[in-house]
Design a protein around this motif. Structure first.
Motif, short mmCIF file in Angstrom:
data_model
loop_
_atom_site.label_atom_id
_atom_site.label_comp_id
_atom_site.label_asym_id
_atom_site.label_seq_id
_atom_site.Cartn_x
_atom_site.Cartn_y
_atom_site.Cartn_z
N VAL A 3 0.83 -1.20 0.00
CA VAL A 3 0.00 0.00 0.00
C VAL A 3 0.87 1.26 0.00
N ILE A 4 1.90 1.26 0.82
CA ILE A 4 2.79 2.41 0.90
C ILE A 4 3.40 2.70 -0.47
N GLU A 5 3.74 1.67 -1.20
CA GLU A 5 4.31 1.85 -2.54
C GLU A 5 3.25 2.41 -3.50
N GLU A 6 2.03 1.89 -3.43
CA GLU A 6 0.98 2.33 -4.34
C GLU A 6 0.55 3.77 -4.06
N LYS A 7 0.70 4.24 -2.84
CA LYS A 7 0.33 5.63 -2.52
C LYS A 7 1.14 6.62 -3.36
N LYS A 8 2.32 6.22 -3.78
CA LYS A 8 3.17 7.12 -4.57
C LYS A 8 2.54 7.44 -5.92
N ARG A 9 1.65 6.58 -6.40
CA ARG A 9 1.02 6.82 -7.70
C ARG A 9 0.16 8.07 -7.69
N PHE A 10 -0.26 8.49 -6.50
CA PHE A 10 -1.12 9.67 -6.41
C PHE A 10 -0.34 10.97 -6.50
N ASP A 11 0.96 10.89 -6.76
CA ASP A 11 1.70 12.09 -7.15
C ASP A 11 1.17 12.62 -8.47
N ASN A 12 0.51 11.75 -9.21
CA ASN A 12 -0.16 12.14 -10.46
C ASN A 12 -1.49 12.81 -10.10
N PRO A 13 -1.64 14.13 -10.31
CA PRO A 13 -2.85 14.83 -9.86
C PRO A 13 -4.12 14.41 -10.60
N SER A 14 -4.00 13.75 -11.72
CA SER A 14 -5.20 13.34 -12.47
C SER A 14 -5.73 11.98 -12.01
N LEU A 15 -5.01 11.33 -11.09
CA LEU A 15 -5.44 10.02 -10.60
C LEU A 15 -6.47 10.22 -9.48
N ASN A 16 -7.67 9.72 -9.72
CA ASN A 16 -8.74 9.83 -8.72
C ASN A 16 -8.87 8.60 -7.84
N GLY A 17 -8.38 7.46 -8.33
CA GLY A 17 -8.53 6.27 -7.50
C GLY A 17 -7.93 5.04 -8.14
N LEU A 18 -7.85 4.00 -7.32
CA LEU A 18 -7.33 2.70 -7.75
C LEU A 18 -8.34 1.61 -7.44
N VAL A 19 -8.31 0.57 -8.25
CA VAL A 19 -9.11 -0.63 -8.04
C VAL A 19 -8.16 -1.81 -8.00
N CYS A 20 -8.42 -2.78 -7.11
CA CYS A 20 -7.53 -3.94 -7.01
C CYS A 20 -8.34 -5.23 -6.91
N GLY A 21 -7.63 -6.34 -6.98
CA GLY A 21 -8.26 -7.65 -6.83
C GLY A 21 -8.23 -8.10 -5.38
N SER A 22 -8.62 -9.35 -5.15
CA SER A 22 -8.68 -9.83 -3.76
C SER A 22 -8.43 -11.32 -3.66
N PHE A 23 -7.86 -11.69 -2.52
CA PHE A 23 -7.80 -13.07 -2.08
C PHE A 23 -8.90 -13.28 -1.05
N VAL A 24 -9.40 -14.49 -0.92
CA VAL A 24 -10.38 -14.80 0.11
C VAL A 24 -9.85 -15.96 0.95
N PHE A 25 -10.13 -15.92 2.24
CA PHE A 25 -9.68 -16.94 3.18
C PHE A 25 -10.90 -17.68 3.73
N VAL A 26 -10.78 -19.00 3.82
CA VAL A 26 -11.88 -19.85 4.25
C VAL A 26 -11.41 -20.73 5.41
N LYS A 27 -12.11 -20.67 6.53
CA LYS A 27 -11.90 -21.50 7.71
C LYS A 27 -10.68 -21.09 8.52
N SER A 28 -9.58 -20.74 7.86
CA SER A 28 -8.33 -20.46 8.56
C SER A 28 -7.57 -19.35 7.83
N PRO A 29 -6.83 -18.51 8.58
CA PRO A 29 -5.96 -17.52 7.92
C PRO A 29 -4.84 -18.17 7.12
N LEU A 30 -4.79 -19.50 7.12
CA LEU A 30 -3.76 -20.24 6.38
C LEU A 30 -4.29 -20.83 5.08
N TYR A 31 -5.61 -20.70 4.81
CA TYR A 31 -6.20 -21.29 3.60
C TYR A 31 -6.79 -20.18 2.74
N TRP A 32 -6.31 -20.06 1.52
CA TRP A 32 -6.76 -18.96 0.66
C TRP A 32 -6.89 -19.37 -0.78
#
Length: 254
Positions: free
Chosen positions: A111-140
């Protein structure tokens, strides 16, 4: 940039709230927790209140109580809570925000690295993907769900079922929750970062199933079967992919 994390939470996810706040404070300047004693199905539970009374002393974290409007659909109330958080972020001088539930985590360095992209004043936002975890924080596994990630605070910005929000759809298939699509229509880019969704990690999964805005009661049998049988290599009926083993990235112990 002054970045606020806006976290929605009800009792079912109170067990993850301290982990989520700790995670988000690694990359945000402040956290706004929008909470309620009642679920969107009007069940009352004091778990979040008890947590606040015992732990609500960090000046970087503000707890805002907003009860759902009885008789309204869950989508209406979820959208209302998120927009209330956005309004508060703007009032407090935050320039950017991200919206989340208390079971959503990010690798702080990414996240800290991606925040640098907002040095571009025309950037309004970012969209990302996701992992999901089921039953345990060890299963994704990864999932098709996309997330409105960091967004710029602009005049009248809000969330809702904005079908023109970039990356919300591919053809007729929706990829972003209708309570989380931003009113921005331009200046949105995709990020390779991934949100880590502890969707089925709970002390009390019954609270989640019975009170979910997504009406998980319809798939209750499938969910309980997943939680009983999930292990590395298991083919998830919920996500149509095999679960893999991973490390406990956020040291979640329930």
């Amino acid at each position: 940039m002054k970045l606020a994390s806006i976290i929605n939470v009800w009792a079912d996810c109170a067990c993850l709230l301290p982990h989520c706040i700790k995670n988000h404070l690694q990359f945000c300047d402040g956290v706004i927790v929008v909470w309620s004693q009642h679920s969107n199905h009007w069940e009352k539970n004091d778990a979040v209140l008890e947590y606040i009374l015992a732990n609500g002393h960090d000046s970087r974290v503000e707890f805002i109580q907003l009860e759902p409007m009885r008789g309204q659909k869950p989508l209406f109330n979820e959208t209302r809570k998120r927009n209330h958080g956005i309004d508060i972020a703007g009032e407090k001088g935050f320039t950017h925000f991200l919206i989340a539930d208390a079971d959503e985590f990010y690798v702080a360095e990414d996240v800290i690295e991606e925040k640098k992209r907002f040095d571009n004043p025309s950037l309004n936002g970012l969209v990302c993907g996701s992992f999901v975890f089921v039953k345990s924080p060890l299963y994704w596994t990864d999932t098709y769900t996309r997330v409105a990630f960091i967004q710029k605070v602009t005049k009248d910005v809000s969330v809702g079922n904005f079908k023109g929000f970039p990356f919300a759809y591919h053809g007729k298939t929706a990829f972003i929750d209708p309570s989380r699509r931003i009113s921005h229509t331009k200046g949105i880019e995709f990020s390779e970062i991934m949100m880590h969704h502890m969707s089925y990690i709970r002390k009390n999964i019954d609270l989640k199933i019975e009170n979910s805005s997504a009406n998980l009661r319809r798939s209750k049998k499938v969910i309980y079967a997943e939680l009983r049988d999930a292990k590395p290599g298991y083919f998830s009926k919920l996500y149509h992919q095999r679960l893999e083993e991973c490390e406990n990235f956020f040291n979640i112990q329930l």
